[in-house]
Design a protein around this motif. Structure first.
Motif, PDB file in Angstrom:
ATOM      1  N   PRO A  93       0.812  -1.227   0.000  1.00 31.37           N
ATOM      2  CA  PRO A  93       0.000   0.000   0.000  1.00 31.37           C
ATOM      3  C   PRO A  93       0.845   1.276   0.000  1.00 31.37           C
ATOM      4  N   GLN A  94       0.454   2.248  -0.797  1.00 27.52           N
ATOM      5  CA  GLN A  94       1.182   3.510  -0.910  1.00 27.52           C
ATOM      6  C   GLN A  94       1.278   4.219   0.440  1.00 27.52           C
ATOM      7  N   LYS A  95       0.188   4.213   1.187  1.00 35.36           N
ATOM      8  CA  LYS A  95       0.182   4.886   2.489  1.00 35.36           C
ATOM      9  C   LYS A  95       1.232   4.296   3.415  1.00 35.36           C
ATOM     10  N   LEU A  96       1.393   2.970   3.381  1.00 31.60           N
ATOM     11  CA  LEU A  96       2.377   2.330   4.254  1.00 31.60           C
ATOM     12  C   LEU A  96       3.793   2.492   3.701  1.00 31.60           C
ATOM     13  N   GLN A  97       3.931   2.672   2.391  1.00 27.71           N
ATOM     14  CA  GLN A  97       5.244   3.026   1.850  1.00 27.71           C
ATOM     15  C   GLN A  97       5.707   4.357   2.452  1.00 27.71           C
ATOM     16  N   GLU A  98       4.791   5.293   2.567  1.00 28.50           N
ATOM     17  CA  GLU A  98       5.111   6.589   3.164  1.00 28.50           C
ATOM     18  C   GLU A  98       5.488   6.429   4.632  1.00 28.50           C
ATOM     19  N   GLN A  99       4.800   5.529   5.329  1.00 28.21           N
ATOM     20  CA  GLN A  99       5.142   5.269   6.729  1.00 28.21           C
ATOM     21  C   GLN A  99       6.537   4.674   6.859  1.00 28.21           C
ATOM     22  N   LEU A 100       6.905   3.795   5.923  1.00 26.16           N
ATOM     23  CA  LEU A 100       8.249   3.220   5.934  1.00 26.16           C
ATOM     24  C   LEU A 100       9.302   4.316   5.743  1.00 26.16           C
ATOM     25  N   CYS A 101       9.043   5.239   4.825  1.00 28.87           N
ATOM     26  CA  CYS A 101       9.991   6.327   4.582  1.00 28.87           C
ATOM     27  C   CYS A 101      10.103   7.235   5.809  1.00 28.87           C
ATOM     28  N   ASN A 102       8.982   7.505   6.464  1.00 33.34           N
ATOM     29  CA  ASN A 102       9.007   8.309   7.690  1.00 33.34           C
ATOM     30  C   ASN A 102       9.782   7.598   8.795  1.00 33.34           C
ATOM     31  N   CYS A 103       9.609   6.283   8.854  1.00 29.50           N
ATOM     32  CA  CYS A 103      10.322   5.485   9.855  1.00 29.50           C
ATOM     33  C   CYS A 103      11.824   5.545   9.599  1.00 29.50           C
ATOM     34  N   LEU A 104      12.224   5.511   8.332  1.00 35.93           N
ATOM     35  CA  LEU A 104      13.648   5.626   7.990  1.00 35.93           C
ATOM     36  C   LEU A 104      14.207   6.984   8.399  1.00 35.93           C
ATOM     37  N   GLU A 105      13.414   8.038   8.243  1.00 38.54           N
ATOM     38  CA  GLU A 105      13.865   9.374   8.638  1.00 38.54           C
ATOM     39  C   GLU A 105      14.120   9.425  10.144  1.00 38.54           C
ATOM     40  N   LYS A 106      13.248   8.793  10.918  1.00 43.38           N
ATOM     41  CA  LYS A 106      13.434   8.755  12.367  1.00 43.38           C
ATOM     42  C   LYS A 106      14.665   7.934  12.737  1.00 43.38           C
ATOM     43  N   GLN A 107      14.891   6.848  12.006  1.00 42.35           N
ATOM     44  CA  GLN A 107      16.086   6.046  12.236  1.00 42.35           C
ATOM     45  C   GLN A 107      17.343   6.850  11.933  1.00 42.35           C
ATOM     46  N   SER A 108      17.295   7.659  10.870  1.00 46.26           N
ATOM     47  CA  SER A 108      18.434   8.485  10.499  1.00 46.26           C
ATOM     48  C   SER A 108      18.825   9.434  11.627  1.00 46.26           C
ATOM     49  N   ILE A 109      17.827  10.010  12.274  1.00 46.78           N
ATOM     50  CA  ILE A 109      18.082  10.908  13.408  1.00 46.78           C
ATOM     51  C   ILE A 109      18.740  10.134  14.551  1.00 46.78           C
ATOM     52  N   CYS A 110      18.253   8.910  14.783  1.00 49.24           N
ATOM     53  CA  CYS A 110      18.829   8.071  15.845  1.00 49.24           C
ATOM     54  C   CYS A 110      20.292   7.745  15.543  1.00 49.24           C
ATOM     55  N   VAL A 111      20.585   7.488  14.277  1.00 48.32           N
ATOM     56  CA  VAL A 111      21.967   7.183  13.884  1.00 48.32           C
ATOM     57  C   VAL A 111      22.861   8.377  14.165  1.00 48.32           C
ATOM     58  N   LYS A 112      22.415   9.567  13.801  1.00 49.79           N
ATOM     59  CA  LYS A 112      23.210  10.780  14.017  1.00 49.79           C
ATOM     60  C   LYS A 112      23.443  11.040  15.501  1.00 49.79           C
ATOM     61  N   LYS A 113      22.435  10.740  16.316  1.00 51.26           N
ATOM     62  CA  LYS A 113      22.529  10.989  17.756  1.00 51.26           C
ATOM     63  C   LYS A 113      23.110   9.800  18.524  1.00 51.26           C
ATOM     64  N   ARG A 114      23.380   8.704  17.792  1.00 52.35           N
ATOM     65  CA  ARG A 114      23.879   7.471  18.410  1.00 52.35           C
ATOM     66  C   ARG A 114      22.899   6.965  19.472  1.00 52.35           C
ATOM     67  N   ASN A 115      21.617   7.125  19.202  1.00 56.51           N
ATOM     68  CA  ASN A 115      20.581   6.701  20.140  1.00 56.51           C
ATOM     69  C   ASN A 115      20.162   5.267  19.798  1.00 56.51           C
ATOM     70  N   HIS A 116      20.874   4.295  20.367  1.00 55.56           N
ATOM     71  CA  HIS A 116      20.631   2.897  20.042  1.00 55.56           C
ATOM     72  C   HIS A 116      19.261   2.424  20.516  1.00 55.56           C
ATOM     73  N   GLU A 117      18.839   2.915  21.665  1.00 59.24           N
ATOM     74  CA  GLU A 117      17.566   2.464  22.225  1.00 59.24           C
ATOM     75  C   GLU A 117      16.400   2.857  21.331  1.00 59.24           C
ATOM     76  N   GLN A 118      16.365   4.119  20.884  1.00 60.25           N
ATOM     77  CA  GLN A 118      15.299   4.569  20.012  1.00 60.25           C
ATOM     78  C   GLN A 118      15.401   3.917  18.628  1.00 60.25           C
ATOM     79  N   PHE A 119      16.629   3.708  18.163  1.00 60.10           N
ATOM     80  CA  PHE A 119      16.818   3.058  16.870  1.00 60.10           C
ATOM     81  C   PHE A 119      16.194   1.668  16.878  1.00 60.10           C
ATOM     82  N   PHE A 120      16.379   0.933  17.968  1.00 62.77           N
ATOM     83  CA  PHE A 120      15.828  -0.409  18.084  1.00 62.77           C
ATOM     84  C   PHE A 120      14.307  -0.379  18.025  1.00 62.77           C
ATOM     85  N   ILE A 121      13.703   0.649  18.623  1.00 62.90           N
ATOM     86  CA  ILE A 121      12.246   0.795  18.595  1.00 62.90           C
ATOM     87  C   ILE A 121      11.759   1.018  17.164  1.00 62.90           C
ATOM     88  N   PHE A 122      12.437   1.906  16.429  1.00 60.13           N
ATOM     89  CA  PHE A 122      12.029   2.188  15.048  1.00 60.13           C
ATOM     90  C   PHE A 122      12.375   1.034  14.108  1.00 60.13           C
TER      91      PHE A 122
END
Length: 229
Positions: A108-137
């Motif tokens: 579904p297109q809507k869930l493709q967008e959710q996947l992309c948003n999830c990747l953006e949140k993961q990217s922030i976790c990578v930059k901040k070295r936030n392993h705990e939040q990265f695992f959640i996403f």
């Protein structure tokens, strides 16, 4: 006194459910490390609740394999079981490959967008070295994929079966400087395969992704022998 990561009770959450959730989260996040001794009294004191709901939480966690209750000797956080991780690898690869095949065929297109948003949140976790939040996403991303393939109940079953794998993964993320970047790169490939409908890439990358942590277990055992059976 024992140190725990504590949050407020959720709305309508019973005291028994609260005690279980706090203990489960602390065990899975390795705040309570494998092999650590804990007692009903100290947990009830830290959470400011009676010992009865703590005892019930202990029993439930013991049934799930996260606690080991030894009569006359005490209660301990169970050590990570590598044999169960090996079996879980078979389950996870078998199911995730099948789901990736479905996802790369129609998603579904809507869930493709959710996947992309999830990747953006993961990217922030990578930059901040936030392993705990990265695992959640990370878990959220897989949840979205299974939901998009109408297999959300299967993802729930996987989550219930992956307790040893989950702890090994947290240990892997927290002990290796570049691990979070490697996993994030694999996540981007997974999402790319779904969006471009590349079934071959999807099935290949999901196997490499799951094998990543499992292949690191031998090294983790050498580094943290006290955490493993």
């Amino acid at each position: 006194m024992i140190n725990l990561k504590i949050s407020e009770p959720n709305p309508r959450e019973s005291v028994r459910e609260y005690a279980y959730r706090i203990l489960s989260e602390n065990i899975l996040d390795l705040v309570l490390v494998p092999g650590a001794a804990i007692s009903e009294k100290e947990i009830s004191d830290v959470l400011s609740i009676s010992r009865t709901p703590v005892r019930e939480a202990f029993i439930r966690l013991s049934q799930e394999g996260l606690l080991e209750i030894l009569p006359q000797r005490g209660t301990y956080v169970s050590k990570i079981d590598t044999e169960q991780i090996a079996e879980f690898k078979f389950l996870r690869i078998t199911l995730e490959q099948a789901v990736m095949k479905l996802a790369c065929s129609d998603f579904p297109q809507k869930l493709q967008e959710q996947l992309c948003n999830c990747l953006e949140k993961q990217s922030i976790c990578v930059k901040k070295r936030n392993h705990e939040q990265f695992f959640i996403f990370d878990n959220m991303m897989h949840d979205i994929i299974f939901t998009g393939c109408e297999k959300s109940y299967i993802w729930k079953i996987i989550q219930e079966a992956n307790l040893n794998y989950a702890r090994a993964r947290v240990l892997d993320l927290s002990s290796r400087q570049d691990e979070i970047e490697v996993l994030f790169a694999q996540h981007k490939e997974i999402v790319k395969a779904i969006i471009t409908k590349d079934t071959s890439l999807g099935e290949n990358i999901i196997v490499r992704h799951i094998n990543k942590v499992i292949s690191d277990v031998d090294d983790l055992q050498k580094q943290y022998p006290e955490f493993f059976k």
